[in-house]
Enzyme design. Structure first.
Site, short mmCIF file in Angstrom:
data_model
loop_
_atom_site.label_atom_id
_atom_site.label_comp_id
_atom_site.label_asym_id
_atom_site.label_seq_id
_atom_site.Cartn_x
_atom_site.Cartn_y
_atom_site.Cartn_z
N PHE A 1 1.33 -1.19 0.14
CA PHE A 1 -0.01 -0.43 -0.01
C PHE A 1 0.79 1.16 0.37
O PHE A 1 1.75 1.42 1.26
CB PHE A 1 -1.00 0.03 1.05
CG PHE A 1 -1.74 1.18 1.40
CD1 PHE A 1 -3.32 1.38 0.50
CD2 PHE A 1 -1.95 2.62 1.71
CE1 PHE A 1 -3.72 2.35 0.14
CE2 PHE A 1 -2.30 3.37 1.54
CZ PHE A 1 -3.34 3.36 0.88
N ASP B 1 9.35 2.76 1.91
CA ASP B 1 8.27 3.57 2.15
C ASP B 1 7.94 3.55 2.80
O ASP B 1 7.29 2.33 3.78
CB ASP B 1 6.65 2.78 1.26
CG ASP B 1 5.96 3.62 2.06
OD1 ASP B 1 5.57 4.19 2.67
OD2 ASP B 1 4.25 3.70 0.92
N LYS C 1 3.09 9.66 8.33
CA LYS C 1 1.86 9.30 9.04
C LYS C 1 2.14 9.32 10.32
O LYS C 1 1.88 11.04 11.14
CB LYS C 1 1.93 7.66 10.00
CG LYS C 1 0.51 6.90 8.53
CD LYS C 1 -0.18 5.86 8.65
CE LYS C 1 -0.88 5.71 7.79
NZ LYS C 1 -0.40 4.98 6.29
C1 LIG Z 1 -1.27 5.05 5.36
C2 LIG Z 1 -0.03 5.32 4.32
C3 LIG Z 1 0.38 5.65 2.93
C4 LIG Z 1 -0.68 7.06 2.39
O1 LIG Z 1 -0.58 7.75 3.50
P1 LIG Z 1 -1.50 9.25 3.10
O2 LIG Z 1 -0.79 9.93 4.28
O3 LIG Z 1 -2.67 8.73 3.74
O4 LIG Z 1 -1.85 9.75 2.08
C5 LIG Z 1 1.07 5.34 2.00
N1 LIG Z 1 2.68 4.12 2.22
C6 LIG Z 1 2.40 3.61 3.36
C7 LIG Z 1 3.28 2.27 3.99
C8 LIG Z 1 0.54 3.74 4.58
O5 LIG Z 1 0.37 2.81 5.59
#
Ligand SMILES: *Cc1c(COP(=O)(O)O)cnc(C)c1O
Length: 401
Positions: A136, A221, A250
């Site tokens: 994700f 990420d 986050k």
């Molecule tokens: C939550 C998340 C995102 C997206 O972040 P947003 O602030 O909602 O755009 C991207 N990558 C990972 C691994 C995430 O957990």
């Protein structure tokens, strides 16, 4: 109108686009690991706004930093320098592999920036990004294209070209997908939304090896795993490897919207004036919040405390898995991102467990359709973990499996 959950729900339903399935409560106040709704009900929050409020709700030092900055300077264009943004970038650089930082407002935005940087720094004809099945990376078109889960693509095609998905944890299959046009491999060191799925250290080191062999960039990420969640400031620090580009968001601002993309001086050189920008990115108030977050996380006993509480919580969850073998097969995760992996029969009740816990006053969620996910504030106490586990025990005992 009375100030009640019900009234806010009704007013909200009249005006909000229906893209969220919300619980029928309006949250009003937060303090530490506790949330209080408009009817005055208390919740023990093991979701933390999805791994955002790592220092708990309304941490006094963060609140003070926000208030002080908000009464000093709220916004200027990135055409100018500001003190909080500079301090934050210095702290990120001093505590990671990176030399250079770009700031935006969310995880998706910094992942977009990472995709753009990978492409522009790799040159003409090198645009392909290989990500993993079950990953994700966000909800913008490019990050949704990078996300290796078809359910997030449905209805939004055609997606930007150049993305492909390697099967989870299979290094040979990924190597076979590398072509002349590939520029980067993008992955979460531990898949969060995909169901708290850690990748083997050996596999991740294998990705590093492939990137070195074929001249590709390794993008980590760490939007969810970064900022102390796994027990080190960044998850890569436990893996014996260094990525080329890393994104965090986050928990960075403990609830203020901010994300950062980190990279080396050499790669960063491709983003010259005019290539990429963000109006709000690294906003002074969000940056000031993030500086105060980092100061606390870098205190001597903070990260060891996360590792210790992670072990404590993990052991307790393993106890539940042992006690309810028809519901759960085991526990996985790292630090304080933990998942109770459900059996086929347990999966049927995943949402039910989350709902029952909610009714009892405990917040958590069901991730990837297979795992009960726990991402409490990193300041959670053993006593709070005990309370939460007792409620979960009671809930699992009540299941008809
Ligand atoms: C939550 C998340 C995102 C997206 O972040 P947003 O602030 O909602 O755009 C991207 N990558 C990972 C691994 C995430 O957990």
């Amino acid at each position: 109108m009375e100030n009640t959950n019900n009234n806010w729900q009704q007013r909200g339903n009249r005006v909000f686009i229906g893209n969220y399935a919300r619980y029928p409560v309006a949250m009003e106040k937060g303090e530490g690991c506790k949330l209080i709704d408009t009817d005055g009900r208390e919740y023990l929050d093991f979701l933390s706004g999805i791994a955002v409020c790592a220092l708990g709700h309304c941490h006094p030092a963060v609140t003070e930093a926000i208030c002080t900055q908000a009464s000093t300077l709220v916004h200027v264009s990135n055409l100018y320098y500001t003190k909080p943004q500079t301090e934050l970038a210095e702290m990120l650089v001093a505590n990671s592999f990176a030399d250079k930082v770009f700031m935006a407002n969310s995880g998706a935005e910094v992942n977009e920036a990472a995709i753009k940087l990978a492409r522009i720094s790799s040159g003409e004809g090198k645009y392909g990004i290989i990500s993993l099945a079950g990953s994700f990376h966000g909800r913008t078109l490019a990050t949704v294209a990078a996300t290796g889960q078809p359910k997030f693509h449905a209805g939004f095609e055609p997606l930007p070209a150049g993305f492909s998905y390697a099967p989870f944890g299979d290094i040979a299959a990924l190597e076979a997908m590398i072509t002349e046009s590939t520029c980067a491999i993008m992955c979460e060191p531990l898949q969060g939304e995909g169901g708290v799925r850690p990748l083997e250290q050996e596999y991740l080191q294998g990705l590093r090896g492939l990137c070195d062999k074929y001249g590709l960039l390794l993008i980590f990420d760490e939007v969810q795993t970064g900022m102390g969640r796994t027990g080190t400031l960044f998850a890569y620090q436990q893996l014996g490897l260094v990525p080329d580009i890393m994104t965090v968001a986050k928990a960075l601002g403990n609830g203020l919207p901010i994300g950062a993309m980190l990279t080396t001086e050499k790669i960063a050189a491709a983003l010259v004036p005019g290539t990429h920008a963000s109006t709000f990115g690294g906003n002074p108030v969000a940056s000031a919040a993030a500086v105060s977050v980092m100061k606390i996380m870098l205190e001597d006993d903070f990260l060891p405390g996360v590792r210790e509480k992670g072990r404590y919580f993990g052991d307790k969850l393993q106890g539940l898995a042992d006690k309810y073998p028809s519901v759960a097969t085991g526990v996985r995760g790292l630090g304080l991102i933990l998942g109770l992996v459900l059996t086929e029969a347990g999966i049927e009740h995943g949402t039910g467990v989350v709902n029952t816990m909610f009714e009892k006053g405990y917040l958590m969620n069901f991730a990837g359709g297979t795992v009960l996910r726990f991402v409490p504030p990193l300041v959670v106490t053993e006593l709070e973990i005990d309370r939460f586990v007792a409620a979960l025990d009671e809930t699992l005992a009540g299941l008809p499996v």
